[in-house]
Design an enzyme around this catalytic site. Sequence first.
Site, PDB file in Angstrom:
ATOM      1  N   SER A  36       0.803  -1.218   0.000  1.00 39.27           N
ATOM      2  CA  SER A  36       0.000   0.000   0.000  1.00 39.27           C
ATOM      3  C   SER A  36       0.841   1.276   0.000  1.00 39.27           C
ATOM      4  O   SER A  36       1.640   1.473  -0.894  1.00 39.27           O
ATOM      5  CB  SER A  36      -0.966  -0.048   1.174  1.00 39.27           C
ATOM      6  OG  SER A  36      -1.901   0.972   1.056  1.00 39.27           O
ATOM      7  N   HIS A  37       0.673   2.100   1.047  1.00 39.95           N
ATOM      8  CA  HIS A  37       1.338   3.401   1.077  1.00 39.95           C
ATOM      9  C   HIS A  37       2.777   3.307   1.602  1.00 39.95           C
ATOM     10  O   HIS A  37       3.474   4.313   1.681  1.00 39.95           O
ATOM     11  CB  HIS A  37       0.541   4.344   1.976  1.00 39.95           C
ATOM     12  CG  HIS A  37       0.324   3.757   3.332  1.00 39.95           C
ATOM     13  ND1 HIS A  37      -0.550   2.726   3.554  1.00 39.95           N
ATOM     14  CD2 HIS A  37       0.916   4.010   4.521  1.00 39.95           C
ATOM     15  CE1 HIS A  37      -0.520   2.362   4.821  1.00 39.95           C
ATOM     16  NE2 HIS A  37       0.369   3.137   5.435  1.00 39.95           N
ATOM     17  N   ASP A  92      -2.881   6.189  -3.369  1.00 37.57           N
ATOM     18  CA  ASP A  92      -1.685   5.568  -2.774  1.00 37.57           C
ATOM     19  C   ASP A  92      -1.139   4.433  -3.637  1.00 37.57           C
ATOM     20  O   ASP A  92      -1.568   4.235  -4.780  1.00 37.57           O
ATOM     21  CB  ASP A  92      -2.016   5.065  -1.362  1.00 37.57           C
ATOM     22  CG  ASP A  92      -2.957   3.875  -1.380  1.00 37.57           C
ATOM     23  OD1 ASP A  92      -3.740   3.761  -2.345  1.00 37.57           O
ATOM     24  OD2 ASP A  92      -2.897   3.049  -0.448  1.00 37.57           O
ATOM     25  N   ASP A 146      -1.481   1.166  -3.895  1.00 37.65           N
ATOM     26  CA  ASP A 146      -2.366   0.186  -4.522  1.00 37.65           C
ATOM     27  C   ASP A 146      -3.717   0.751  -4.940  1.00 37.65           C
ATOM     28  O   ASP A 146      -4.647   0.000  -5.259  1.00 37.65           O
ATOM     29  CB  ASP A 146      -2.563  -1.022  -3.595  1.00 37.65           C
ATOM     30  CG  ASP A 146      -3.161  -0.632  -2.245  1.00 37.65           C
ATOM     31  OD1 ASP A 146      -2.935   0.503  -1.796  1.00 37.65           O
ATOM     32  OD2 ASP A 146      -3.855  -1.475  -1.631  1.00 37.65           O
ATOM     33  N   ASP A 161      -6.175   2.308  -3.357  1.00 36.24           N
ATOM     34  CA  ASP A 161      -7.412   2.241  -2.571  1.00 36.24           C
ATOM     35  C   ASP A 161      -7.624   3.468  -1.687  1.00 36.24           C
ATOM     36  O   ASP A 161      -8.698   3.642  -1.123  1.00 36.24           O
ATOM     37  CB  ASP A 161      -7.510   0.937  -1.751  1.00 36.24           C
ATOM     38  CG  ASP A 161      -6.347   0.718  -0.810  1.00 36.24           C
ATOM     39  OD1 ASP A 161      -5.435   1.564  -0.781  1.00 36.24           O
ATOM     40  OD2 ASP A 161      -6.345  -0.310  -0.101  1.00 36.24           O
ATOM     41  N   ARG A 162      -6.608   4.320  -1.550  1.00 37.21           N
ATOM     42  CA  ARG A 162      -6.801   5.539  -0.735  1.00 37.21           C
ATOM     43  C   ARG A 162      -7.038   6.745  -1.622  1.00 37.21           C
ATOM     44  O   ARG A 162      -6.673   6.740  -2.796  1.00 37.21           O
ATOM     45  CB  ARG A 162      -5.546   5.808   0.110  1.00 37.21           C
ATOM     46  CG  ARG A 162      -5.290   4.742   1.132  1.00 37.21           C
ATOM     47  CD  ARG A 162      -4.162   5.162   2.045  1.00 37.21           C
ATOM     48  NE  ARG A 162      -3.981   4.141   3.063  1.00 37.21           N
ATOM     49  CZ  ARG A 162      -3.458   4.366   4.256  1.00 37.21           C
ATOM     50  NH1 ARG A 162      -3.049   5.581   4.583  1.00 37.21           N
ATOM     51  NH2 ARG A 162      -3.318   3.390   5.124  1.00 37.21           N
ATOM     52  N   THR A 217     -10.625  -0.481  13.020  1.00 34.85           N
ATOM     53  CA  THR A 217      -9.778  -0.061  11.899  1.00 34.85           C
ATOM     54  C   THR A 217      -9.489  -1.239  10.974  1.00 34.85           C
ATOM     55  O   THR A 217      -9.198  -2.339  11.435  1.00 34.85           O
ATOM     56  CB  THR A 217      -8.460   0.508  12.465  1.00 34.85           C
ATOM     57  OG1 THR A 217      -8.766   1.700  13.156  1.00 34.85           O
ATOM     58  CG2 THR A 217      -7.464   0.785  11.359  1.00 34.85           C
ATOM     59  N   GLU A 242     -12.739   5.453   6.374  1.00 32.59           N
ATOM     60  CA  GLU A 242     -11.796   5.531   7.488  1.00 32.59           C
ATOM     61  C   GLU A 242     -11.088   6.874   7.428  1.00 32.59           C
ATOM     62  O   GLU A 242     -10.914   7.460   6.350  1.00 32.59           O
ATOM     63  CB  GLU A 242     -10.757   4.432   7.372  1.00 32.59           C
ATOM     64  CG  GLU A 242     -11.313   3.041   7.407  1.00 32.59           C
ATOM     65  CD  GLU A 242     -10.197   2.003   7.529  1.00 32.59           C
ATOM     66  OE1 GLU A 242      -9.879   1.627   8.658  1.00 32.59           O
ATOM     67  OE2 GLU A 242      -9.646   1.594   6.504  1.00 32.59           O
ATOM     68  N   GLU A 243     -10.623   7.316   8.593  1.00 34.85           N
ATOM     69  CA  GLU A 243      -9.900   8.586   8.667  1.00 34.85           C
ATOM     70  C   GLU A 243      -8.580   8.551   7.896  1.00 34.85           C
ATOM     71  O   GLU A 243      -8.004   9.574   7.584  1.00 34.85           O
ATOM     72  CB  GLU A 243      -9.641   8.977  10.119  1.00 34.85           C
ATOM     73  CG  GLU A 243      -9.028   7.895  11.023  1.00 34.85           C
ATOM     74  CD  GLU A 243      -7.654   7.425  10.652  1.00 34.85           C
ATOM     75  OE1 GLU A 243      -6.845   8.293  10.309  1.00 34.85           O
ATOM     76  OE2 GLU A 243      -7.389   6.214  10.695  1.00 34.85           O
ATOM     77  N   SER A 244      -8.118   7.316   7.580  1.00 38.48           N
ATOM     78  CA  SER A 244      -6.808   7.146   6.941  1.00 38.48           C
ATOM     79  C   SER A 244      -6.886   7.252   5.418  1.00 38.48           C
ATOM     80  O   SER A 244      -6.196   6.528   4.717  1.00 38.48           O
ATOM     81  CB  SER A 244      -6.242   5.793   7.349  1.00 38.48           C
ATOM     82  OG  SER A 244      -7.178   4.757   7.047  1.00 38.48           O
ATOM     83  N   LYS A 294     -11.870  -0.349  -0.202  1.00 34.60           N
ATOM     84  CA  LYS A 294     -11.879   1.099  -0.349  1.00 34.60           C
ATOM     85  C   LYS A 294     -11.352   1.412  -1.744  1.00 34.60           C
ATOM     86  O   LYS A 294     -10.623   0.621  -2.321  1.00 34.60           O
ATOM     87  CB  LYS A 294     -11.066   1.768   0.749  1.00 34.60           C
ATOM     88  CG  LYS A 294      -9.628   1.349   0.920  1.00 34.60           C
ATOM     89  CD  LYS A 294      -9.066   2.099   2.123  1.00 34.60           C
ATOM     90  CE  LYS A 294      -7.594   1.827   2.326  1.00 34.60           C
ATOM     91  NZ  LYS A 294      -7.358   0.693   3.257  1.00 34.60           N
ATOM     92  N   ARG A 303      -0.582   5.497  17.105  1.00 34.92           N
ATOM     93  CA  ARG A 303      -1.459   6.501  16.499  1.00 34.92           C
ATOM     94  C   ARG A 303      -2.351   7.092  17.589  1.00 34.92           C
ATOM     95  O   ARG A 303      -2.964   6.338  18.355  1.00 34.92           O
ATOM     96  CB  ARG A 303      -2.339   5.885  15.425  1.00 34.92           C
ATOM     97  CG  ARG A 303      -1.600   5.114  14.347  1.00 34.92           C
ATOM     98  CD  ARG A 303      -2.440   5.056  13.067  1.00 34.92           C
ATOM     99  NE  ARG A 303      -1.937   4.089  12.116  1.00 34.92           N
ATOM    100  CZ  ARG A 303      -0.883   4.258  11.319  1.00 34.92           C
ATOM    101  NH1 ARG A 303      -0.172   5.369  11.383  1.00 34.92           N
ATOM    102  NH2 ARG A 303      -0.513   3.321  10.466  1.00 34.92           N
TER     103      ARG A 303
HETATM  104  C1  VG1 Z   1      -3.691   1.709   8.408  1.00 34.46           C
HETATM  105  C2  VG1 Z   1      -4.906   2.597   8.583  1.00 34.46           C
HETATM  106  C3  VG1 Z   1      -6.172   1.793   8.357  1.00 34.46           C
HETATM  107  C4  VG1 Z   1      -6.124   1.139   6.967  1.00 34.46           C
HETATM  108  C5  VG1 Z   1      -4.859   0.314   6.835  1.00 34.46           C
HETATM  109  C6  VG1 Z   1      -4.682  -0.280   5.464  1.00 34.46           C
HETATM  110  O1  VG1 Z   1      -3.699   0.680   9.368  1.00 34.46           O
HETATM  111  O2  VG1 Z   1      -4.925   3.191   9.856  1.00 34.46           O
HETATM  112  O3  VG1 Z   1      -7.286   2.644   8.495  1.00 34.46           O
HETATM  113  O4  VG1 Z   1      -7.238   0.318   6.763  1.00 34.46           O
HETATM  114  O5  VG1 Z   1      -3.715   1.133   7.102  1.00 34.46           O
HETATM  115  O6  VG1 Z   1      -4.722   0.691   4.452  1.00 34.46           O
HETATM  116  P1  VG1 Z   1      -2.856   0.749  10.748  1.00 34.46           P
HETATM  117  O7  VG1 Z   1      -3.106  -0.564  11.414  1.00 34.46           O
HETATM  118  O8  VG1 Z   1      -1.422   0.970  10.356  1.00 34.46           O
HETATM  119  O9  VG1 Z   1      -3.389   1.928  11.494  1.00 34.46           O
HETATM  120  V1  VG1 Z   1      -3.841   0.429   3.048  1.00 34.46           V
HETATM  121  O10 VG1 Z   1      -4.183   1.631   2.021  1.00 34.46           O
HETATM  122  O11 VG1 Z   1      -2.401   0.218   3.687  1.00 34.46           O
HETATM  123  O12 VG1 Z   1      -4.350  -1.149   2.414  1.00 34.46           O
HETATM  124 CO    CO Z   2      -3.676   1.214   0.126  1.00 30.41          CO
END
Ligand code: VG1
Ligand code: CO
Length: 542
Positions: free
Chosen positions: A112-113, A276, A278, A280-281, A343, A362-364, A375, A495
Site C-alpha cells: 500500500s502506502h 496511494d 495500490d 485504494d486511498r 480499523t 476511514e480517517e486514513s 476502499k 497513532r
Molecule cells: C492503516 C490505517 C487503516 C487502513 C490500513 C490499510 O492501518 O490506519 O485505516 O485500513 O492502514 O490501508 P494501521 O493498522 O497501520 O493503522 V492500506 O491503504 O495500507 O491497504
Molecule cells: Co492502500
Amino acid sequence: MIQAIITKPFADQDPGTSGLRKKVKIFETPHYTENFIQSIFDCTGKSKGKRLIVGGDGRFFNQQVIQKVLKIAAANGFASIMVGKGGILSTPAVSHLIQKYKAHGGIILSASHNPGGSDGDFGIKYNIASGGPAPEKVTKGIYACSQKIRCYRIANVGDIDLDRLGHQEIGGMKIEIVDPVRDYADLMEKLFDFQAIRQAIADGLRFRFDAMHAVSGPYAHEIFEKRLGFPTGTVIKGQPLPDFGNKNPDPNPVHAKDLIDLLMSDGGPDFGAASDGDGDRNLVIGKGIFITPSDSLAILAANAHLVKGYRAGVAGVARSMPTSTAIDRVAKKHRFFLYETPTGWKFFCNLLDMGLITLCGEESFGTGSSHVLEKDGLWAILMWLNILSITGKSALDIVRNHWREYGRNYYSRHDYEEVDTAAAKEMMKNLHDRLESLPGMEIGGFKIEKADEFVYHDPVDCSVSHNQGLRILFKNGSRIVFRLSGTGTQGATVRVYMERYEADPVLQEQNTQKALSTLISIADEIGNLKLYLNRNAPTVIT
Ligand code: VG1
Ligand code: CO
C-alpha cells in the site's frame, strides 16, 4: 513437472491490518514468499477447478512474486488465473474482477502506502470470493497454516510473459493476461454521470491528479483524460515505478505536499487529488481547502443522492472507530443506519455484502461504497467530481456549507512512527490498566465521561474482535483514541486520534492544530507519550 519442496515455518507470517507486510529483504529469504502463498491455498482450500485473480501495485519484487503465485497455483490445481498486464492491478480493481468473473479469490501484491524499492516494503493480501479482504478468521487460519507448513508445491516451468495480452498455460492451468483498467473503468462509467463532468470541464473545471508513480496512473489516464476529456497533463506521475520515484506513495500532507501547495496557490486548479500505492486511498483537496477524510465521508454521504449510481438511496453508513463522528451527524439527519467498526476495511465487508450499508470510510484516506468490497481511491475522487459538476459549487463552498449545517468536527491524527516496540506496548498497557480510574476526572476543562477498550461485535457473523484501540470519551463529545498500527514494518507506530465538535459557525475557521491544542496536551498527559516513547513530537500529523 510439479515439485514438492521441503520447508520450515517462519514464525512471523501473521497478517496485520491489511495483509502480510514486511521488508522486501524478508520476502526475498529463500522459501519465505512460497511458504506464505502455499499457506493461503492450504487455508482457503478446494482450489481444484477454481479461478484466481492476481496483480499488484508495480513495486519492486511484484513481477517475481506473480511468477511464484502462478507456478504454486498451477501445482495446487487451480483451473485458471487472471493477471493484470505487466502484473498491474489496483486493490479495488482486483476486488471488482473477483466479483465480476466469480473467482475463488484474489492475491494482491502490495504494501500500500509503505515505501517501495529494494530496501522498501512488500506485502501480500488475500481477498475472498466476495471480493473483500480476508476476514480475521481467514487471516488467522492462514497464519496457523504457515506455522505448520512442511512443504509447498510448485510447477517447475519457465516464467510467463506478463506483458502479452491473451491466453497462456502452465500444465493444465489457463493464464489470462488482461487489460488491468478496462473492466474497472467501465464500472466507474456506470456509477457516475460522465456527461455532467464533461460539461463541467467545458465550463472550465480544472483538476490535477497525482498518481505518485503508483498503480492508479494507468487508471487515471484512461478515466480522467481519455474517457472524461480532462486535458493531457491533468494526471501527473502516472507511470508506475518499482520505487515510486523514490518517494512514499502515501497521499497525505507530508508526501503529497507539492499537490497541496499547488491547490493553496492563487493560480492552482479547482480540485486536486492523489491516491496511494495500490489505489485504494484518496486525498481530495479543493482550491484553498484541505478536506479531511472524515469530512469527505460525511459530505459524500450527505450528497450521494445527487450521483447517478446512488439515486436509489443510502441504506446505511459505517466508519472505523477512530474516524471522526462527522458522518454520525449526517446519518442522524438523513436517518441512515450507522455502524462503528474497528480499523481495517475487512470489518466493513459483512455490512457491505449484506446490503446494510452503502457508503463507508476511514480517517486514513479510505472511502468506498457497495460497488466493490474494498476502499477505492478513484471512486471517491469521481464522487467528488460528480458532486462538484452537478452542484456547480466549489469544494470550499461545499465544505463550508456542510459545517454550517452540521457543525464542524475538528480532527487530527498524530503518528509516532518507528518507536521502540516494547516501549509502545508498555505505554498502551499502562493506559489500559488505568482506564477504569479515568471517568469523572477533569483535565484542562474537559471532563472524562467514559474510557474503554474498543471491542467489536459483528452484527452479521457474530464474531467478536477485541483489542481494537483505547478510547477516552469526554462529556462535551470530544474524543481521544490510542492505537498501535498493524501495517508498519519497523518498530511500532503509535497513532493518537483527537476530535472536538464545534457547532458555532463563527468558530469553524480555526487552524485544526490550534483548535485541538488542549486535547493534544491532554492526550500527552493521559498517555504519558513523551515519557514512554522518548519523542518530543509526532512523526506525521494528518
Ligand atoms: C492503516 C490505517 C487503516 C487502513 C490500513 C490499510 O492501518 O490506519 O485505516 O485500513 O492502514 O490501508 P494501521 O493498522 O497501520 O493503522 V492500506 O491503504 O495500507 O491497504
Ligand atoms: Co492502500
